[in-house]
Design an enzyme around this catalytic site. Structure first.
Site, short mmCIF file in Angstrom:
data_model
loop_
_atom_site.label_atom_id
_atom_site.label_comp_id
_atom_site.label_asym_id
_atom_site.label_seq_id
_atom_site.Cartn_x
_atom_site.Cartn_y
_atom_site.Cartn_z
N HIS A 1 33.01 -55.37 17.33
CA HIS A 1 34.25 -55.48 18.11
C HIS A 1 33.85 -55.33 19.57
CE1 HIS A 1 36.85 -54.21 14.55
NE2 HIS A 1 35.65 -53.78 14.19
N CYS B 1 41.89 -57.15 15.00
CA CYS B 1 40.80 -57.28 14.03
C CYS B 1 41.20 -57.82 12.65
CB CYS B 1 40.04 -55.96 13.86
SG CYS B 1 40.47 -54.63 14.94
N ASP C 1 39.78 -59.68 23.62
CA ASP C 1 39.15 -59.23 22.39
C ASP C 1 38.17 -60.28 21.86
OD1 ASP C 1 38.87 -57.29 20.53
OD2 ASP C 1 40.86 -57.49 19.65
N GLN D 1 44.48 -57.48 25.13
CA GLN D 1 43.05 -57.21 25.03
C GLN D 1 42.28 -58.51 25.16
OE1 GLN D 1 42.78 -55.14 21.19
NE2 GLN D 1 42.06 -53.36 22.33
N LYS E 1 30.28 -46.57 18.86
CA LYS E 1 30.58 -47.53 19.92
C LYS E 1 29.86 -47.17 21.21
CE LYS E 1 34.80 -45.04 21.21
NZ LYS E 1 36.18 -45.14 21.68
N HIS F 1 35.46 -60.71 18.14
CA HIS F 1 34.80 -60.15 16.97
C HIS F 1 33.64 -61.05 16.60
CE1 HIS F 1 38.76 -58.18 16.80
NE2 HIS F 1 38.04 -57.17 16.36
N ARG G 1 51.15 -50.58 21.24
CA ARG G 1 50.86 -49.22 20.79
C ARG G 1 51.88 -48.26 21.38
NH1 ARG G 1 44.21 -49.44 21.38
NH2 ARG G 1 43.97 -51.32 20.10
#
Length: 596
Positions: free
Chosen positions: A473, A290, A339, A337, A427, A341, A319
């Site tokens: 997200h 992000c 991902d 991910q 979320k 945005h 992580r």
């Protein structure tokens, strides 16, 4: 009494009966906790020696003897002083009593006849004879730290399965065996897809050629569909300045799951001598993408005419998961991910949320999952523990209400979960069921009003004034690793034609047929099918068995008859009969199958 409640009471009672049997075998055992879990129960013990499988059989026999005694379960409230007296030889229970006292929670004890008593808030059968002695089994032994803290003592955890009837237990055990056969770690090795190497590092998968090809097939599909759905692609580095995550709030709220900072600007010699260099900077392996996408947005002034921005990236993040929590591809330390945005104005948010939900459901259908099996969880802030979260009450109220409204409008089968929101916003989490009916967490759609505020994002609105956008997200797979693990187990490694790394295996009967097999392979490869030829010096029967073990969708066998007639003999996985046709006819059959 509801069936679910009855089963829960049976399982809770069995955990007490297990503890009774353990104390009978090991009188000096120290008791941890024994809760009900899905499909059964467990109990933690500090024991004088490690357990072996034979111990479980012995404990099961002892538990059945206790059940036959017809012991009653009776509970009563107690004071901390009474609790300390009852459990004077049980240090873990004494610790729990002090915890409950500090939290000002009531204490109660449940007795099983006169043979056992436990610190417990209740939920039991009235008498042990209500439990079917053939409807439970002790399943496995594991290690568990007291209170889940690695600094505490490691206890022995005994798991059990329990149901109302023997038939339900047998059905569950059959399901577990099927799950074992489908285990993506087992199939990943058998199908030569991936492995995790201790020397490389725990939770860091290595993808073999076939696994990497499977990944690429999925990724190509992902990119194609994102471009069709109005997304633009971005890319970001694997590390970034620590200040990014300090501004975003991740460093304060999420640092336990991040790798420690990297000192950049110091020599190795200076680091060895623990010297501090003024010019050094701290960088982090990125735990999420992000902040990078935010910085792309901030690169120049933005206008309302440009919004919304839909920026997507397959970005690898890192992580630091605890070693004991790592599991194959489903819980790793480095993962990619899928991902995206979405930067949108306030009046665009609802439409963008709907678009994302439609995209998520399309992805599930494309990979063969039933939409009727999709379960959605609306994760909200816990109003009693606002310190866990960042942002204003007004921001939370707006974003939560919008998500709930959209979930209702899209007729999602959703459950509300207080306290499960991300620290920066509410979320929607999407879970799907595999072929065995097990739920898997995949897609997530998060509403963020905090990052735009923290990074001072803006755009020029219709009135020529600065306005703050919102960020959505979203990840469709969640991560490639987890989603591929799910696909392996869902299909038991037998992927549909479009996903299979190898779609067709060609087996020449003898050496004289190898040239014809090669020509067939080349024609199929020109038609963009993934083919391998097995012409090793083994019998045809053995090569067929080996190919079947690889779960390849189609096997082509060629010999004299096929060479003379310029045809091929085709057998589809799961079908015993072979079909004879020309290569051109077969290509059309394959194309038609891929269309479906």
């Amino acid at each position: 009494m509801k069936k679910e409640l009855s089963v829960e009471h049976i399982r809770h009672s069995l955990s007490h009966i297990l503890a009774t049997a353990v104390l009978k075998k090991f009188p000096k055992a120290k008791l941890g906790i024994g809760p009900v879990i899905e499909n059964g129960f467990y109990y933690d013990f500090l024991l004088p020696r490690p357990l072996v499988p034979e111990d479980l059989k012995e404990l099961e026999i002892s538990m059945r003897e206790i059940i036959k005694q017809g012991l009653s379960f009776k509970g009563k409230k107690i004071t901390p002083a009474e609790g300390r007296k009852i459990f004077k030889d049980q240090p873990f229970k004494l610790e729990l009593i002090e915890d409950l006292k500090k939290e000002k929670k009531p204490l109660s004890v449940y007795a099983t006849g006169t043979v056992f008593a436990d610190l417990c808030k209740g939920g039991h059968v009235k008498n042990t004879k209500e439990i079917n002695p053939e409807a439970f089994t002790l399943a496995k032994i594991a290690g568990a730290y007291w209170k889940g803290n690695e600094k505490n003592k490691q206890l022995t955890r005994i798991y059990g399965y329990a149901f109302e009837t023997k038939h339900e237990l047998e059905k569950h055990i059959t399901l577990l065996e099927e799950a074992r056969l489908r285990d993506h770690r087992k199939l990943g090795a058998e199908l030569d897809l991936f492995h995790i190497d201790d020397q490389v590092g725990s939770g860091l998968p290595l993808w073999h050629p076939k696994g990497a090809l499977l990944w690429r097939i999925i990724e190509d599909f992902w990119y194609k569909e994102h471009l069709k759905n109005g997304y633009n692609l971005v890319r970001s580095p694997h590390i970034g300045n620590k200040s990014l995550w300090e501004i975003s709030g991740h460093w304060n709220s999420y640092s336990e799951s991040m790798y420690p900072p990297l000192e950049v600007g110091q020599t190795l010699e200076a680091l060895k001598n623990k010297e501090k260099v003024k010019e050094s900077e701290q960088y982090l392996l990125k735990p999420m993408n992000c902040p990078f996408h935010v910085q792309i947005y901030k690169n120049r002034p933005r206008s309302y005419r440009e919004l919304p921005f839909r920026w997507a990236e397959c970005g690898t993040v890192y992580r630091f998961e605890k070693k004991g929590e790592l599991s194959g591809l489903t819980r790793v330390r480095g993962f990619t991910q899928d991902d995206a945005h979405i930067f949108a104005a306030k009046d665009q948010v609802e439409e963008e949320l709907k678009r994302v939900i439609d995209f998520i459901l399309f992805i599930y259908q494309s990979f063969g999952f039933k939409l009727s099996d999709v379960k959605v969880y609306l994760s909200l802030r816990d109003p009693k523990n606002k310190k866990k979260y960042v942002g204003s009450d007004a921001g939370w109220k707006f974003s939560e209400s919008v998500l709930k409204k959209i979930a209702i409008e899209k007729k999602l089968d959703f459950t509300t979960e207080l306290g499960e929101a991300a620290f920066y916003g509410p979320k929607l989490d999407f879970k799907i069921k595999d072929a065995l009916g097990r739920e898997w967490q995949c897609s997530t759609l998060q509403f963020d009003f905090n990052l735009p505020e923290r990074f001072k994002l803006s755009f020029i609105n219709t009135k020529g004034k600065e306005e703050q956008p919102y960020i959505l997200h979203r990840a469709l797979f969640g991560s490639y690793e987890r989603f591929i693990g799910l696909l392996i187990e869902h299909y038991a490694g037998a992927f549909p034609l479009w996903l299979a790394p190898t779609q067709i295996a060609i087996l020449p009967i003898g050496e004289s047929h190898a040239g014809y097999a090669k020509k067939i392979a080349e024609r199929l490869q020109v038609a963009e099918f993934r083919v391998e030829t097995n012409d090793t010096n083994e019998t045809l029967g053995k090569r067929i068995r080996e190919t079947e073990m690889k779960k390849i969708p189609y096997i082509i066998v060629v010999g004299n008859e096929e060479m003379n007639t310029e045809t091929i003999s085709i057998r589809k996985k799961g079908i015993k009969e072979s079909k004879i046709m020309s290569v051109e006819q077969y290509i059309e059959v394959l194309k038609e199958e891929l269309k479906k």
